[in-house]
Design an enzyme around this catalytic site. Sequence first.
Site, mmCIF file in Angstrom:
data_model
loop_
_atom_site.group_PDB
_atom_site.id
_atom_site.type_symbol
_atom_site.label_atom_id
_atom_site.label_comp_id
_atom_site.label_asym_id
_atom_site.label_seq_id
_atom_site.Cartn_x
_atom_site.Cartn_y
_atom_site.Cartn_z
ATOM 1 N N TYR A 146 0.891 -0.956 -0.421
ATOM 2 C CA TYR A 146 -0.256 0.271 0.682
ATOM 3 C C TYR A 146 0.847 1.394 -0.128
ATOM 4 O O TYR A 146 0.476 1.882 -1.041
ATOM 5 C CB TYR A 146 -1.417 0.142 0.946
ATOM 6 C CG TYR A 146 -1.929 1.284 1.158
ATOM 7 C CD1 TYR A 146 -3.338 0.577 0.478
ATOM 8 C CD2 TYR A 146 -1.574 1.966 2.404
ATOM 9 C CE1 TYR A 146 -4.043 2.149 0.945
ATOM 10 C CE2 TYR A 146 -2.250 3.417 2.173
ATOM 11 C CZ TYR A 146 -4.181 3.165 1.615
ATOM 12 O OH TYR A 146 -4.836 4.362 1.479
ATOM 13 N N ASP A 147 2.059 1.449 0.832
ATOM 14 C CA ASP A 147 2.654 2.630 1.687
ATOM 15 C C ASP A 147 3.583 2.394 -0.387
ATOM 16 O O ASP A 147 3.041 3.295 -1.033
ATOM 17 C CB ASP A 147 3.888 2.684 2.507
ATOM 18 C CG ASP A 147 2.647 2.548 3.681
ATOM 19 O OD1 ASP A 147 1.736 1.876 3.327
ATOM 20 O OD2 ASP A 147 3.724 1.967 4.489
ATOM 21 N N VAL A 188 -10.377 0.994 13.387
ATOM 22 C CA VAL A 188 -10.305 1.164 14.261
ATOM 23 C C VAL A 188 -11.613 2.209 14.647
ATOM 24 O O VAL A 188 -12.388 1.152 15.556
ATOM 25 C CB VAL A 188 -8.865 2.344 15.458
ATOM 26 C CG1 VAL A 188 -8.735 3.123 14.359
ATOM 27 C CG2 VAL A 188 -9.343 1.105 16.693
ATOM 28 N N ARG A 212 -3.304 8.295 16.745
ATOM 29 C CA ARG A 212 -3.140 8.559 15.113
ATOM 30 C C ARG A 212 -4.622 10.136 14.826
ATOM 31 O O ARG A 212 -4.872 10.677 16.068
ATOM 32 C CB ARG A 212 -4.577 7.510 14.262
ATOM 33 C CG ARG A 212 -3.605 6.297 14.082
ATOM 34 C CD ARG A 212 -3.452 6.006 13.183
ATOM 35 N NE ARG A 212 -2.774 4.937 13.069
ATOM 36 C CZ ARG A 212 -1.381 4.519 13.416
ATOM 37 N NH1 ARG A 212 -0.521 4.392 14.352
ATOM 38 N NH2 ARG A 212 -1.043 3.192 12.835
ATOM 39 N N PRO A 275 2.153 2.089 12.223
ATOM 40 C CA PRO A 275 3.749 3.013 12.635
ATOM 41 C C PRO A 275 2.437 3.425 13.959
ATOM 42 O O PRO A 275 1.613 4.033 14.846
ATOM 43 C CB PRO A 275 2.235 4.560 11.794
ATOM 44 C CG PRO A 275 1.453 3.468 10.444
ATOM 45 C CD PRO A 275 1.717 2.447 11.027
HETATM 46 N N1 UDP Z 1 -6.391 -0.670 15.435
HETATM 47 C C1 UDP Z 1 -6.532 -1.572 17.097
HETATM 48 N N2 UDP Z 1 -7.616 -2.508 16.573
HETATM 49 C C2 UDP Z 1 -8.497 -2.937 16.027
HETATM 50 C C3 UDP Z 1 -8.153 -1.738 15.006
HETATM 51 C C4 UDP Z 1 -7.398 -1.182 14.497
HETATM 52 O O1 UDP Z 1 -6.262 -0.800 18.265
HETATM 53 O O2 UDP Z 1 -9.325 -3.163 16.207
HETATM 54 C C5 UDP Z 1 -5.179 0.065 15.854
HETATM 55 C C6 UDP Z 1 -4.120 -0.121 14.216
HETATM 56 O O3 UDP Z 1 -2.911 -1.406 14.830
HETATM 57 C C7 UDP Z 1 -3.023 1.382 14.754
HETATM 58 C C8 UDP Z 1 -4.785 1.879 14.596
HETATM 59 O O4 UDP Z 1 -5.923 1.615 15.945
HETATM 60 O O5 UDP Z 1 -2.500 1.407 15.152
HETATM 61 C C9 UDP Z 1 -5.339 2.541 13.571
HETATM 62 O O6 UDP Z 1 -5.756 1.415 12.887
HETATM 63 P P1 UDP Z 1 -6.858 1.553 11.621
HETATM 64 O O7 UDP Z 1 -6.149 0.032 10.806
HETATM 65 O O8 UDP Z 1 -7.950 2.479 11.729
HETATM 66 O O9 UDP Z 1 -5.914 2.527 10.321
HETATM 67 P P2 UDP Z 1 -4.086 2.441 9.622
HETATM 68 O O10 UDP Z 1 -3.376 1.592 10.665
HETATM 69 O O11 UDP Z 1 -4.436 2.590 8.388
HETATM 70 O O12 UDP Z 1 -3.775 3.985 10.222
#
Ligand code: UDP
Length: 314
Positions: A146-147, A188, A212, A275
Amino acid sequence: MNILVTGGTGFVGANLCHKLIADGHRVICLDNNYTGSLDNVADLMQHPNFSFIEHDVIEPCVVDTPLDRIYNLACPASPPFYQGNRSIFTTKTCVLGILNMLELAKKHGARILQTSTSEVYGEPLVHPQPEHYRGNVNPIGIRACYDEGKRCAESLMFDYHRHEGVDIRVIRIFNTYGPLMNPEDGRVVSNFICQALRGEDITIYGEGHQTRSFQYIDDLVEGMVRMMENEIGFVGPVNLGNPGEFTIRQLAEMVLQKIPTNSKLVQRPLPADDPSQRRPDITLAGEKLNWAPTIPLNEGLDKTIAYFRQKLGL
Ligand code: UDP
């Protein structure tokens, strides 16, 4: 205007289609419906200015209607959907997808906007992230499809601009949430809200100390349109995100405060290359587009919870 939206049945795409139709444009929505759903545009299907093409951007595309604008959103964006055995497909969607859309833009003389991502910054060593920061992506990790796919797409955008004269716009989207998210998407915000509504455990990956910055969908769509329609020739890239930064644990606690539930916080393993912090520097968007987000997380969560309550009948 005649506007093509690829990825138009996805969360961001469908919200954009609704805005463009409301603004009086003719919209051609294109999607393979891998992560998008026709449910998201069901109310537009009979609209005289709306049409839908089932197509995968990996394949070259012919559109008979003259096009003025192309918004390229086609790509799964949730880690569980873009990684694993879909990872090669993800890179192809990013790279072949933008190549096909750039060729289409060139043929039609259309302006094209690429939805790039905060993922181009990888595990950022600069915080918050300004556009001139070149990032810290692991090129062989499980997020690289993706990145690096999105980074390559940016590169192609600028090469078509320099060498083929294509009129381009590039935005980098930070975490976004709101109505029309897929409850099963695995992001999330949708996970936590749906888990709380269903009385299931709230799954925090790792300690939940990672941060985030969450942007409400309406703010993003406004920024996208402003970027596309800016006539100062500002091509970007420009960050679009809400600088309000929260730990994942804080987000879980906010959701629990808003939804009466028996759900408990549980920890799950932190995915590789997740991240540890992310926050946009949006100075440039303010200067060039006079744009800033207007909907704080507290308010956006209420709207999103109301959407999922209705969607899930809970
Ligand atoms: N995350 C979490 N629980 C979940 C889904 C995601 O703790 O059920 C964490 C995930 O590890 C990340 C953050 O929430 O650190 C954001 O995840 P998301 O998939 O929404 O977006 P992205 O990683 O692409 O920023």
